[in-house]
Design an enzyme around this catalytic site. Structure first.
Site, PDB file in Angstrom:
ATOM      1  N   HIS A  17      43.104  37.299  44.517  1.00 13.23           N
ATOM      2  CA  HIS A  17      43.760  36.472  43.492  1.00 13.23           C
ATOM      3  C   HIS A  17      44.331  37.362  42.385  1.00 13.23           C
ATOM      4  O   HIS A  17      45.462  37.185  41.938  1.00 13.23           O
ATOM      5  CB  HIS A  17      42.755  35.521  42.825  1.00 13.23           C
ATOM      6  CG  HIS A  17      42.213  34.442  43.701  1.00 13.23           C
ATOM      7  ND1 HIS A  17      40.864  34.170  43.787  1.00 13.23           N
ATOM      8  CD2 HIS A  17      42.823  33.538  44.502  1.00 13.23           C
ATOM      9  CE1 HIS A  17      40.670  33.148  44.605  1.00 13.23           C
ATOM     10  NE2 HIS A  17      41.847  32.746  45.057  1.00 13.23           N
ATOM     11  N   LYS A  41      37.316  20.584  48.370  1.00 14.36           N
ATOM     12  CA  LYS A  41      36.168  21.466  48.076  1.00 14.36           C
ATOM     13  C   LYS A  41      35.329  20.805  46.991  1.00 14.36           C
ATOM     14  O   LYS A  41      35.396  21.178  45.811  1.00 14.36           O
ATOM     15  CB  LYS A  41      36.677  22.839  47.607  1.00 14.36           C
ATOM     16  CG  LYS A  41      37.563  23.548  48.635  1.00 14.36           C
ATOM     17  CD  LYS A  41      38.148  24.840  48.040  1.00 14.36           C
ATOM     18  CE  LYS A  41      39.067  25.532  49.015  1.00 14.36           C
ATOM     19  NZ  LYS A  41      39.816  26.655  48.389  1.00 14.36           N
ATOM     20  N   ARG A  91      48.300  34.400  52.541  1.00 15.21           N
ATOM     21  CA  ARG A  91      47.542  35.429  53.253  1.00 15.21           C
ATOM     22  C   ARG A  91      47.964  35.581  54.707  1.00 15.21           C
ATOM     23  O   ARG A  91      48.144  36.665  55.208  1.00 15.21           O
ATOM     24  CB  ARG A  91      46.041  35.116  53.207  1.00 15.21           C
ATOM     25  CG  ARG A  91      45.419  35.430  51.883  1.00 15.21           C
ATOM     26  CD  ARG A  91      44.030  34.920  51.804  1.00 15.21           C
ATOM     27  NE  ARG A  91      44.016  33.472  52.000  1.00 15.21           N
ATOM     28  CZ  ARG A  91      42.986  32.691  51.796  1.00 15.21           C
ATOM     29  NH1 ARG A  91      41.840  33.206  51.430  1.00 15.21           N
ATOM     30  NH2 ARG A  91      43.065  31.395  51.964  1.00 15.21           N
ATOM     31  N   SER A 129      37.528  33.041  48.300  1.00 14.33           N
ATOM     32  CA  SER A 129      36.365  32.731  47.457  1.00 14.33           C
ATOM     33  C   SER A 129      35.182  32.290  48.317  1.00 14.33           C
ATOM     34  O   SER A 129      34.033  32.572  47.988  1.00 14.33           O
ATOM     35  CB  SER A 129      36.711  31.628  46.460  1.00 14.33           C
ATOM     36  OG  SER A 129      37.727  32.047  45.590  1.00 14.33           O
TER      37      SER A 129
END
Ligand code: PNS
Length: 167
Positions: A17, A41, A91, A129
């Site tokens: 990040h 999430k 990504r 994360s």
């Protein structure tokens, strides 16, 4: 002035990040790192305020970067800026579909709101994360994955969240 908004759940912010934020800060005059709720999430490790606080500390050396929080829609939040652009890291192809959909939804809600993608640096392509939270649960060395200023905090939080042992 164009304001880059880097949204995410940042639970916690990773070196991947931070790499995107740093690169955005070289392109745009102002960068807002925006801690948001990802409905997919539901049980974050850190509160939104804690995540924003960590971001402020690890970006303290970047003069045009600030952190903010928002419980609502990104497309609505962006309306407070005259020239906003959403900047996200991409990504791999696995990110693409969800990011493509979010960019289009945001543009449908707030026409004119563009999303730009910076390709992830090769060394962070695997990093997320959730990987950090998993490693932290085992008390693993996090120095290659999160900014050093927050390593102890992430490990301590993982312990209180029911850390695991090897073996
Ligand atoms: O780091 P993440 O979890 O991939 O970030 C996703 C995030 C938080 C940017 C996304 O879930 C989001 O924009 N949430 C805010 C609510 C919103 O605007 N939803 C519309 C897109 S479906």
């Amino acid at each position: 002035m164009i304001t880059a908004i880097c949204p995410g759940s940042f639970d916690p912010i990773t070196l991947g990040h931070l790499n995107i934020v740093r690169r955005a800060s070289r392109i745009f005059e102002r960068v807002v790192v925006l801690v948001m709720v990802n409905a997919a999430k539901p049980s974050p490790m850190f509160s939104i305020a804690e995540r924003a606080d960590m971001i402020r500390r690890v970006t303290a050396g970047m003069g045009n970067v600030e952190a903010d929080t928002c419980n609502g829609l990104l497309a609505e939040y962006a309306k407070r800026f005259e020239h906003p652009v959403v900047v996200k890291g991409l990504r791999a192809s696995t990110d693409f579909e969800a990011e493509f959909q979010m960019a289009q939804i945001n543009n449908a809600i707030n026409p004119g709101l563009e999303t730009m993608f910076l390709t992830s640096s090769e060394k962070y392509t695997f990093l997320s994360s959730s990987v950090v939270r998993e490693l932290a649960a085992y008390g693993s060395d996090l120095s290659d994955f999160v900014p050093r200023e927050i390593i102890d905090e992430v490990l301590a939080k993982a312990r209180t969240h029911g850390g695991k042992t090897n073996g």
